[in-house]
Design an enzyme around this catalytic site. Structure first.
Site, PDB file in Angstrom:
ATOM      1  N   ARG A 261      44.465  69.338  22.014  1.00 36.32           N
ATOM      2  CA  ARG A 261      45.339  69.865  20.964  1.00 36.32           C
ATOM      3  C   ARG A 261      46.444  70.724  21.561  1.00 36.32           C
ATOM      4  NH1 ARG A 261      40.989  71.117  16.098  1.00 36.32           N
ATOM      5  NH2 ARG A 261      40.023  69.053  16.255  1.00 36.32           N
ATOM      6  N   ARG A 276      40.349  79.055  21.535  1.00 35.15           N
ATOM      7  CA  ARG A 276      41.454  78.155  21.179  1.00 35.15           C
ATOM      8  C   ARG A 276      42.100  77.651  22.460  1.00 35.15           C
ATOM      9  NH1 ARG A 276      44.125  77.798  16.358  1.00 35.15           N
ATOM     10  NH2 ARG A 276      43.135  79.694  15.630  1.00 35.15           N
ATOM     11  N   GLU A 348      34.848  79.913  12.972  1.00 39.55           N
ATOM     12  CA  GLU A 348      34.606  78.487  12.731  1.00 39.55           C
ATOM     13  C   GLU A 348      34.054  77.785  13.972  1.00 39.55           C
ATOM     14  OE1 GLU A 348      38.126  76.366  11.594  1.00 39.55           O
ATOM     15  OE2 GLU A 348      37.222  74.430  12.079  1.00 39.55           O
ATOM     16  N   SER A 351      33.539  71.923  11.046  1.00 40.51           N
ATOM     17  CA  SER A 351      34.272  71.713   9.807  1.00 40.51           C
ATOM     18  C   SER A 351      33.812  70.377   9.260  1.00 40.51           C
ATOM     19  CB  SER A 351      35.764  71.698  10.137  1.00 40.51           C
ATOM     20  OG  SER A 351      36.536  71.864   8.994  1.00 40.51           O
ATOM     21  N   ARG A 388      32.952  76.379  21.697  1.00 40.52           N
ATOM     22  CA  ARG A 388      32.683  77.539  20.850  1.00 40.52           C
ATOM     23  C   ARG A 388      31.185  77.838  20.765  1.00 40.52           C
ATOM     24  NH1 ARG A 388      37.300  77.385  16.005  1.00 40.52           N
ATOM     25  NH2 ARG A 388      39.054  77.448  17.465  1.00 40.52           N
TER      26      ARG A 388
END
Length: 424
Positions: A261, A276, A348, A351, A388
RNA sequence: GGAGGGUUAGCAUAAUUGGUAAUGCACCGGUCUUGAAAACCGGCGGCUUCGGCCUUGAGGGUUCGAGUCCCUCACCCUCCGCCA
């Protein structure tokens, strides 16, 4: 993608849905473009009908060795007219397509109203955040002290927002991947997939990342290849342009892949550490279902992802995303948020979404039960984001001496290791 | 990278010199039957203002007319080269 008929027949429903998303649209413009397209198409079809008739006449006359020059002359004229009309039709179709591709999915009724993440609804909690009788460190400090993640060398090799895991750091990622894949394949009935990490444009359009969100993706220069931002893209596209059999549904897939990403526009957010980053590992769950079962399947999929957190003994909560925070393609999303001690909050880690027929419509994924093929429903969820998960384990299982205890469920995958030992 | 072959409906297979996509299997509905099978009839890609229109891997071109002829591209198969 939106069904234009829904907008045509029930504009108020669509208007209300887009307002709930905090993404109002100009339906009048859409309806005008649609009307224009429809009348142009109709006109062209009338012309085509005449063309086909004349063509048959020519064929018949030629067969009977009659003279057909006058009909051929007429055809030439019709052809000129239809050529200009065709341009109008094509333009109208492109305009409409562009608009429809830019519209997000309809939120489900159970999605709460709200503007942003502050309005998300906490559904339930699991587990207790651990109590520490010493000053907690964040995962960056822990990992660097243990020598299991080297952020500065990662920056040298690639740049900011990359990680270089070493030793136990690399091993725990591999262990987590295997643990997650085993749970989902052996316990939850998913078929393991190892898909391409580069995909073509139709695939990325099928799941909804394109055309709107190209800035979030990495593209390979001088090719039609995109690096996948999630396994959702290649795995959902497994059945693009296919008609499945009803008895083959539901289909469950689980895939481990790295995810890429660009994180454009996230400057200043989570700049430190591995929360991130531009590349991370993820185990993804993907389902193809019939329309009636997709809501049940969303609950089950979410439970499958929760199972991993429970086995790892990590406290988390389940959040129902509000309309304003909902992803573009999703009709409803549950985020799983894991406790992150150093931030004293939940972050988070998964999802889980039901896309209803939104992706299926874009990617043309159907199934047949009676005579007409119908669109399937697609769902997916992280099960889990591996990087994560490492963050959560390091922070929640940290000890005062700097060592980190390995959660019991993971030990068989770490050669029986019970803790990552502190270094002097 | 080079040479050759291929792509037609869910699957499988056709289509004289260019004349407007045929057939089988599977599936769905119906008739028949106590029920089923068989047989027979209809359907079996998309759109439609129900008149029709579109659909032979994608996009162009030639032509009154293209599955068929020409060009570009994608993918698949075989062989050669290179390669983990």
């Amino acid at each position: 993608m939106f069904d234009i008929k829904l907008i045509r027949n029930n504009p108020e429903l669509v208007r209300a849905a887009m307002e709930k998303r905090n993404a109002p649209v100009d339906l009048d413009t859409i309806l005008a473009v649609d009307a224009k397209r429809r009348s142009a198409v109709y006109e062209m079809e009338q012309l085509r009908a005449r063309q086909n008739q004349a063509s048959e006449t020519i064929a018949r006359k030629k067969k009977n060795r009659e003279d057909a020059d006058d009909v051929i002359e007429e055809m030439k004229q019709i052809k000129e007219q239809s050529a200009t009309l065709e341009i109008v039709v094509r333009q109208a179709e492109e305009d409409l397509q562009e608009i429809l591709l830019s519209l997000p999915n309809l939120p489900d009724e159970t999605v709460p109203f709200g503007k942003n993440e502050e309005d998300n609804q906490v559904i339930r909690h699991w587990g207790e955040p651990p109590a520490f009788d010493f000053e907690v460190k964040d995962h960056v400090d822990i990992a660097e002290k243990l020598g299991i993640v080297d952020f500065s060398r990662a920056a040298k090799i690639a740049g900011a927002r990359f990680t270089l895991s070493l030793g136990y750091g690399a091993q725990i990622e591999r262990a987590l991947i295997n643990f997650m894949l085993d749970a989902h394949t052996k316990l939850h009935g998913y078929t393991e997939a190892l898909p391409p990490l580069l995909v073509n444009t139709p695939s990325v359009q099928g799941t909804g990342q394109l055309p709107k969100f190209s800035a979030d993706l990495f593209k390979v220069d001088n090719t039609d290849y995109w690096l996948i931002p999630t396994a959702e893209v290649p795995v959902t596209n497994i059945h693009r342009d296919e008609i499945l059999r009803e008895e083959d549904l539901p289909k469950y897939y689980v895939a481990y892949t790295p995810c890429f990403r660009s994180e454009a526009g996230s400057y200043g957010k989570d700049t430190r550490g591995m929360i991130r980053v531009h590349q991370f590992n993820k185990v993804e769950l993907v389902k193809f279902t019939t329309p009636e079962t997709s809501w049940d399947e969303l609950e089950k999929l979410t439970a499958n992802a929760e199972y991993i957190l429970q086995q790892l003994g990590l406290a988390y909560r389940v959040v129902n995303l509000c309309g304003g925070d909902l992803g573009f393609s999703s009709a409803k999303t549950y985020d799983l948020e894991v406790w992150v001690p150093a931030q004293n909050t939940y972050r988070e880690i998964s999802s889980c979404s039901n896309f209803t027929d939104f992706q299926a419509r874009r990617a043309n994924i159907r199934f047949r039960r009676d005579k007409k093929p119908e669109f399937v429903h697609t769902l997916n969820g992280s099960g889990l984001a591996v990087g994560r998960t490492v963050v959560a384990i390091l922070e929640n299982y940290q000890q005062e001496d700097g060592s980190v205890v390995i959660p019991e469920a993971l030990r068989p995958y770490m050669g029986g290791l019970t803790q990552i030992p502190a270094r002097p």
